[in-house]
Structures are given as structure tokens and as C-alpha cells.
Scaffold this active site. Sequence first.
Site, PDB file in Angstrom:
ATOM      1  N   ASN A  76       0.829  -1.199   0.000  1.00 50.90           N
ATOM      2  CA  ASN A  76       0.000   0.000   0.000  1.00 50.90           C
ATOM      3  C   ASN A  76       0.863   1.248   0.000  1.00 50.90           C
ATOM      4  O   ASN A  76       1.922   1.291   0.626  1.00 50.90           O
ATOM      5  CB  ASN A  76      -0.960  -0.005   1.206  1.00 50.90           C
ATOM      6  CG  ASN A  76      -0.433   0.791   2.377  1.00 50.90           C
ATOM      7  OD1 ASN A  76      -0.534   2.017   2.408  1.00 50.90           O
ATOM      8  ND2 ASN A  76       0.138   0.086   3.359  1.00 50.90           N
ATOM      9  N   PHE A 120      -1.725   8.095   4.081  1.00 47.62           N
ATOM     10  CA  PHE A 120      -2.510   8.683   5.168  1.00 47.62           C
ATOM     11  C   PHE A 120      -3.753   9.413   4.646  1.00 47.62           C
ATOM     12  O   PHE A 120      -4.063  10.532   5.072  1.00 47.62           O
ATOM     13  CB  PHE A 120      -1.669   9.667   5.993  1.00 47.62           C
ATOM     14  CG  PHE A 120      -0.672   9.028   6.925  1.00 47.62           C
ATOM     15  CD1 PHE A 120      -0.640   7.664   7.165  1.00 47.62           C
ATOM     16  CD2 PHE A 120       0.272   9.823   7.582  1.00 47.62           C
ATOM     17  CE1 PHE A 120       0.286   7.102   8.030  1.00 47.62           C
ATOM     18  CE2 PHE A 120       1.198   9.272   8.451  1.00 47.62           C
ATOM     19  CZ  PHE A 120       1.214   7.913   8.681  1.00 47.62           C
ATOM     20  N   ASN A 136       4.967   6.037   3.438  1.00 51.31           N
ATOM     21  CA  ASN A 136       4.219   6.703   2.374  1.00 51.31           C
ATOM     22  C   ASN A 136       4.023   8.203   2.564  1.00 51.31           C
ATOM     23  O   ASN A 136       3.362   8.848   1.757  1.00 51.31           O
ATOM     24  CB  ASN A 136       2.844   6.029   2.221  1.00 51.31           C
ATOM     25  CG  ASN A 136       2.989   4.560   1.861  1.00 51.31           C
ATOM     26  OD1 ASN A 136       3.799   4.205   1.021  1.00 51.31           O
ATOM     27  ND2 ASN A 136       2.218   3.705   2.518  1.00 51.31           N
ATOM     28  N   ASN A 158       5.527  -1.631  11.726  1.00 54.44           N
ATOM     29  CA  ASN A 158       4.762  -1.146  10.592  1.00 54.44           C
ATOM     30  C   ASN A 158       5.151  -1.939   9.332  1.00 54.44           C
ATOM     31  O   ASN A 158       5.828  -2.955   9.417  1.00 54.44           O
ATOM     32  CB  ASN A 158       5.025   0.359  10.403  1.00 54.44           C
ATOM     33  CG  ASN A 158       3.837   1.109   9.824  1.00 54.44           C
ATOM     34  OD1 ASN A 158       3.142   0.610   8.952  1.00 54.44           O
ATOM     35  ND2 ASN A 158       3.614   2.319  10.307  1.00 54.44           N
TER      36      ASN A 158
END
Length: 391
Positions: A119, A123, A197, A263
Site C-alpha cells: 500500500n 494517510f 508513504n 509497521n
Amino acid sequence: MAVFYQILFSSVLRHMDAEKAHKLSFAALRGITAVPGVAEAMTRVLGPREPELTVHALGRDFPGPLGMAAGFDKNAESPRGLAALGFGYVEVGTVTAHPQPGNPRPRLFRLVADRAIVNRMGFNNEGSALVAERLHHEQDRLERQAGRAGRERPLLGVNIGKTKVTPEAEAPADYALSALRLARYADYMVVNVSSPNTPGLRNLQGVEQLRPLLAAVRAALAEAGRPELPLLVKIAPDLADEDVDAVADLALAEGLDGIIATNTTISRDGLDTPKERVTEAGAGGLSGAPLKARSLEVLRRLRAKVGDRVTLVAVGGIETPEDAWARIRAGATLVQGYTGLIYGGPLWPRRIHRGLARLVRAAGYRSVQEAVGVDAPGPALKVVSETTEAG
């Protein structure tokens, strides 16, 4: 039911755009659990109910150690629905101070051969002001759902991150604004500095950057009237070992309540998915089975440094009850899943909890909490680690 889901996944869902499939599935869950009485009935049937599963952590009593990881319900649209699936707690977010659309689509990809997801959502969320308003209304619903199901209200974690356009130097104030708005609705709060990201976000994992950020969040929690709210930090699996140690030392020095490890990863090593498919998926964080080994390694390293003075939450590559059991024995008091639900289906949380209860009994423990850290590195290993660092 599990067989039916695998047929549905293989014949339909895996051929759909991953983000569209997520939205449709989540919308269906919200719709089903909005019907009066359904969420309560699901909670009674699917929720963790074995006495061996109860865990006391972060000053709270969790009915089961498995929670929904952040990223699935970014905008706190249905913590009730996720709790009804059988999770012991739900972590919403990541929420930023200001609304943002995230990265361009497509931005979510399945690597089915590896039981993994890539992904680069970025956010995407509606911002902390709107999420706070939604949680204000959701809190009453959660209380009613719990009362009718004969249970306590599902525990709720809130995960906060940096708005993309906010300069790194202004990150503490950005996080603090979200903390101020959301503190009253959280059972614990997570500072996310580890998503790959948001440009520059992982730089905030450095101790010199992380310390003032945590101080700003703590000040915001005090201003919100919640100075006692448990505060955790979520770190990446890609940190070098010495940086993992530095975060552990910081957690002890600053009195952090917990660390979530880990994460997603930017690594693409050892994948079974054809290289062209991996290239097609592109940049972003990889979650799922490929994280299993590194996430466990980071967890063990953290446990060797902090012992039982900091609550450790394990996430990354947990697919089976045995995976969750290995994390608990390595030192995790709580565990989380996300990708496991995608590949395992709606009964996956119940299977994990039920399997954990069996493993606890088979190992001769009275509760899952008794087994936390029994396989953790002992004092000798810890001394060696500290000596190596000093040298």
C-alpha cells in the site's frame, strides 16, 4: 464459512481493484452491523470469551489480545463493526491534523502468492476534527452495543500521523493538534512515525526528532484533561538494530507506555510473487506474511532491552494462532492483524482467539498473560547486547 470466503476471495475479490474491494467489504460490514441487534449478536458469538484470553495492559482489561491494526478504519467509520467480528480492541487511523486525499490511485495491491499487500495510501483521511466528531457519536453506540451483548465497551486505540504538507520542523505541533482533538475518545494513543508513504516521516523515528514530538503530544494530552492516557510509538521493521535499541532506550527514558512493532516494510526481498508483478505494484509499504521473521526479530530485540517495563504490541505477518502465540512468548502482551483478515476472512479473528486459548491450555498456563515473554532473551543475552553497544 471459511471455505465460502476462500471461494469468494479466489473467484471474485482477488480480481477486483484492492481498494475498491476493501471499500465494498467495509461498507457491507457497516451496513450489517447497523441493523438493530446484529452487532450485539455478532459480538456475543464471535467476541473473545475464553477466560484464558483476558489481558491486562496499558491500565485496561482487554477481552482478548488480538486487535485490529491501524489502517483498516482510517476515519473511525465503524469500530463497532470491527469489534463485532471478534477483535479484542480496535485501533483507528492513521489520522492527521488536516484532511488529505492521500496518494493517487491505484495505491493498494495484493501479492497473493506471498499473502501480502503493498500500500502507498499516503494517510488518506478526513482529518482529526471530523474523526473526533464521529467518535463522539460512536462512543454512545459502543456503550449500548457492549451493554446489550453483556460485555464491556470495546477498547479503542487512536493512531495519529503527520499531515503531508506540514514541514518536519512543525511536526510536533501537527501531532499535538490531533492528540488534543482525539484524546477524550481514546483508550490509548499511538504516534505513528513509521509509514513509508509520507515523505520524511520515518526521519522522525530518530531519537532527537522523536523526543520533542512526544513531549508535544504529552502536553496536548494534559491540555485535553487526559495526562494519564497511555502513549505508544509505532516503529518500522526497516530500522537498523542500533536504532531499534535507541527507540527502546528512549521509551524507557521518556516513560512511554508501549511500542508497536512493526509497521510495513519497504523491502521486497524473498518474495514468491513474479518480479514483474512486484514492479507493477511499485513503491509503498509491504504487509503480511513476508514481515513475519523481521517483525519477530525486532520484537525480541525490544524485549531484551525493555523487559516488562514497556508494553510491546506485535504486528506484521501474524496469520495463525501459532504466529500470535510465538509473539506472545517472545514478549508481546498484545498482537494486531490487518492483512491476516484480508486473506483469512471475517471469521479470522475468532479463529485466532480460539486457537490461542487452545495453545494456552496445552502449554499448561492459566492465561495468555502468564506466557508473555517466556521465550524472551534472558539476562545473559541482554548483557551481551549492551556490552556490544558500549564497545
